[in-house]
Design a protein around this motif. Structure first.
Motif, mmCIF file in Angstrom:
data_model
loop_
_atom_site.group_PDB
_atom_site.id
_atom_site.type_symbol
_atom_site.label_atom_id
_atom_site.label_comp_id
_atom_site.label_asym_id
_atom_site.label_seq_id
_atom_site.Cartn_x
_atom_site.Cartn_y
_atom_site.Cartn_z
ATOM 1 N N ASP A 186 22.483 43.192 53.296
ATOM 2 C CA ASP A 186 23.929 43.200 53.082
ATOM 3 C C ASP A 186 24.197 43.482 51.616
ATOM 4 O O ASP A 186 23.270 43.644 50.826
ATOM 5 N N GLY A 187 25.460 43.535 51.235
ATOM 6 C CA GLY A 187 25.837 43.623 49.837
ATOM 7 C C GLY A 187 26.149 42.238 49.312
ATOM 8 O O GLY A 187 26.581 41.359 50.068
ATOM 9 N N LEU A 188 25.944 42.015 48.021
ATOM 10 C CA LEU A 188 26.170 40.687 47.464
ATOM 11 C C LEU A 188 27.623 40.259 47.592
ATOM 12 O O LEU A 188 27.913 39.093 47.903
ATOM 13 N N MET A 189 28.554 41.178 47.332
ATOM 14 C CA MET A 189 29.958 40.784 47.411
ATOM 15 C C MET A 189 30.369 40.470 48.839
ATOM 16 O O MET A 189 31.275 39.654 49.061
ATOM 17 N N GLU A 190 29.696 41.079 49.812
ATOM 18 C CA GLU A 190 30.022 40.831 51.222
ATOM 19 C C GLU A 190 29.596 39.447 51.687
ATOM 20 O O GLU A 190 30.114 38.934 52.688
ATOM 21 N N LYS A 249 33.610 35.283 47.263
ATOM 22 C CA LYS A 249 34.802 36.121 47.108
ATOM 23 C C LYS A 249 34.895 37.195 48.199
ATOM 24 O O LYS A 249 35.713 38.110 48.086
ATOM 25 N N ALA A 250 34.094 37.068 49.246
ATOM 26 C CA ALA A 250 34.080 38.087 50.299
ATOM 27 C C ALA A 250 35.460 38.310 50.926
ATOM 28 O O ALA A 250 35.885 39.455 51.101
ATOM 29 N N PRO A 251 36.221 37.255 51.278
ATOM 30 C CA PRO A 251 37.543 37.503 51.874
ATOM 31 C C PRO A 251 38.484 38.255 50.936
ATOM 32 O O PRO A 251 39.213 39.155 51.359
ATOM 33 N N LEU A 271 40.946 43.559 49.215
ATOM 34 C CA LEU A 271 41.018 44.676 48.276
ATOM 35 C C LEU A 271 40.692 45.988 48.978
ATOM 36 O O LEU A 271 41.337 47.014 48.747
ATOM 37 N N LYS A 272 39.669 45.959 49.817
ATOM 38 C CA LYS A 272 39.270 47.170 50.544
ATOM 39 C C LYS A 272 40.392 47.635 51.466
ATOM 40 O O LYS A 272 40.688 48.838 51.550
ATOM 41 N N GLU A 277 45.138 37.334 42.265
ATOM 42 C CA GLU A 277 45.056 35.881 42.301
ATOM 43 C C GLU A 277 44.238 35.378 43.482
ATOM 44 O O GLU A 277 43.811 34.226 43.494
ATOM 45 N N ASP A 278 44.005 36.240 44.471
ATOM 46 C CA ASP A 278 43.072 35.876 45.541
ATOM 47 C C ASP A 278 41.666 35.665 44.983
ATOM 48 O O ASP A 278 40.881 34.883 45.527
ATOM 49 N N ILE A 279 41.354 36.382 43.920
ATOM 50 C CA ILE A 279 40.027 36.278 43.310
ATOM 51 C C ILE A 279 40.007 35.205 42.230
ATOM 52 O O ILE A 279 39.088 34.386 42.153
ATOM 53 N N THR A 280 41.034 35.187 41.392
ATOM 54 C CA THR A 280 41.037 34.253 40.258
ATOM 55 C C THR A 280 41.429 32.848 40.670
ATOM 56 O O THR A 280 41.060 31.865 40.008
ATOM 57 N N GLY A 281 42.177 32.716 41.756
ATOM 58 C CA GLY A 281 42.774 31.440 42.108
ATOM 59 C C GLY A 281 44.098 31.255 41.371
ATOM 60 O O GLY A 281 44.364 31.908 40.361
#
Length: 451
Positions: free
Chosen positions: A331-335, A339-341, A346-347, A278-282
């Motif tokens: 950098d990486g796109l996700m970074e 949604k980076a936080p 997740l990491k 839910e951190d990603i989806t809201g």
């Protein structure tokens, strides 16, 4: 960089190739990868959980196909946005999507058995060999040793597609330049990466063996990838822009789906996984069906999280478009995405709870011992071949046991002419094994009777 070059349909060692009607290069690339033996073997290679019997846990083939699906979505969404902005010719968005899809399908094709722990085990075995200075280790120069001490599945993947497949013809699978460029997450050799000392995101690891550098250089030149030089004058290249989409597709799939697997095998509670997703989806604005199982809820949130992550990666690519096309994006796109936080969390969860799970750790130890045993035995075979002046016919005519072993595993000795090529033949063989085939070979050479 220019999309006309970056989406080149010319093929490795066949630069004059042109698309056939109804059969564009990216579709042929996808099919050649899909029907290859190395891709087929991914069905029995570890993603995260080695030697797991649970049918719903991901293996490398499923992960690669899911990554390919996400990559296609990234490619078409970015391509359509660029067409609207007048930065890409209409119609090329489909070439972009197909190229990313094909590159994603191949992105793990060079991974050894037992996942990343398998890479580490192969590297540790070679480090031990070089420390003793015996056997093949005596004839491999210090500059070449890094290829083996830090064995890299990305470089092995390029070697498979560009050299080993299709009967080892010139250019291997002869994939299009566009697909090879998108595949190349680390467009450098081990020596150039070490000399340039990580000054660019594409130098964090290496993706090309020294013996395959000329093949990659052909693709890089055709694509117009900016060529750079390390302090010692060694070549490396800026990433193909689509390599960032391939990387993002991989990041999205393994971060989110590793979490789902952790719930499946019991390493994390399903309600904990749901909360993390839910951190990603809201937070949702309606209550869930009270009859829904936790497994169904995780699956629903996983699908929603992937969709949200795709949108975020597309936005990050477009926001950084100018620096990506200039080859300076570092950098990486996700970074750098919105949604980076969430992906950082997740990491953290993966490192703290998933990658250190007890059963996974125990099986990684098993995998290391299996690979060490196999490498010891087949290294002795290659040392015997060296004593025969690299003449395979002479080895097979003089040594009955080695002849039996070569026959038993169908070992390929073509192109072995010195210690360096012998070491690569050894890693070609071992890294190509599935998890269970590695166990079978270990049992055979240690004298265990098949069940």
């Amino acid at each position: 960089m220019d999309w006309t070059q970056l989406l080149s349909s010319g093929r490795l060692c066949r630069p004059d190739y042109t698309d056939r009607p109804g059969r564009p290069a990216y579709l042929q690339d996808y099919d050649r990868i899909l029907f290859s033996e190395p891709f087929r073997r991914l069905a029995q290679k570890t993603q995260v959980h080695p030697l797991y019997d649970h049918d719903h846990v991901h293996h490398r083939m499923i992960h690669s196909m899911e990554t390919s699906s996400v990559g296609r979505s990234l490619g078409i969404q970015v391509g359509q946005a660029l067409v609207r902005q007048g930065r890409l010719e209409d119609g090329l968005q489909h070439v972009m999507a197909g190229t990313v899809q094909a590159a994603c399908l191949a992105h793990d094709i060079g991974n050894p058995p037992f996942g990343h722990s398998g890479e580490a085990s192969i590297g540790a075995w070679f480090a031990r060999l070089f420390a003793t200075g015996t056997g093949l280790g005596a004839g491999i120069s210090p500059d070449q040793r890094a290829e083996f001490e830090a064995f890299e599945g990305n470089a092995q993947g390029f070697r498979i597609t560009a050299r080993l497949e299709m009967g080892r013809r010139e250019g291997g699978m002869r994939l299009s330049y566009a697909t090879l460029g998108a595949f190349a997450k680390y467009p450098c050799t081990a020596a150039s990466a070490a000399d340039a000392k990580g000054s660019y995101v594409g130098l964090k690891k290496f993706g090309v063996f020294a013996g395959d550098e000329a093949l990659f250089a052909e693709a890089a030149e055709a694509l117009g990838l900016p060529e750079e030089r390390s302090p010692k004058g060694l070549r490396w290249w800026r990433r193909h822009p689509l390599a960032f989409l391939v990387e993002a597709a991989d990041d999205i799939c393994y971060r989110i789906l590793d979490l789902e697997d952790a719930a499946t095998v019991g390493d994390l509670d399903s309600d904990v996984v749901s909360e993390i997703l839910e951190d990603i989806t809201g937070k949702r604005n309606r209550e869930d069906d009270p009859q829904m199982t936790l497994s169904d809820r995780v699956g629903m949130l996983r699908a929603m999280a992937i969709g949200a992550a795709i949108d975020s990666a597309v936005a990050a690519f477009l926001d950084n478009y100018d620096s990506i096309m200039a080859g300076t994006f570092d950098d990486g796109l996700m970074e750098v995405s919105g949604k980076a936080p969430a992906f950082a969390r997740l990491k953290e969860i993966s490192n703290a709870r998933i990658f250190t799970a007890r059963r996974k750790t125990e099986l990684e130890i098993v995998g290391r011992q299996v690979l060490f045993t196999i490498l010891d035995e087949f290294h002795a075979l290659f040392v015997a071949l060296k004593a025969c002046n690299w003449e395979a016919d002479r080895l097979l005519s003089q040594h009955g046991y080695w002849t039996q072993l070569v026959r038993a595993v169908d070992l390929d000795l073509r192109g072995v002419v010195d210690d360096y090529t012998a070491a690569h033949a050894l890693t070609d063989f071992v890294s190509g094994m599935t998890d269970r085939y590695a166990l079978r070979v270990r049992d055979m050479i240690t004298g265990q009777v098949p069940g």
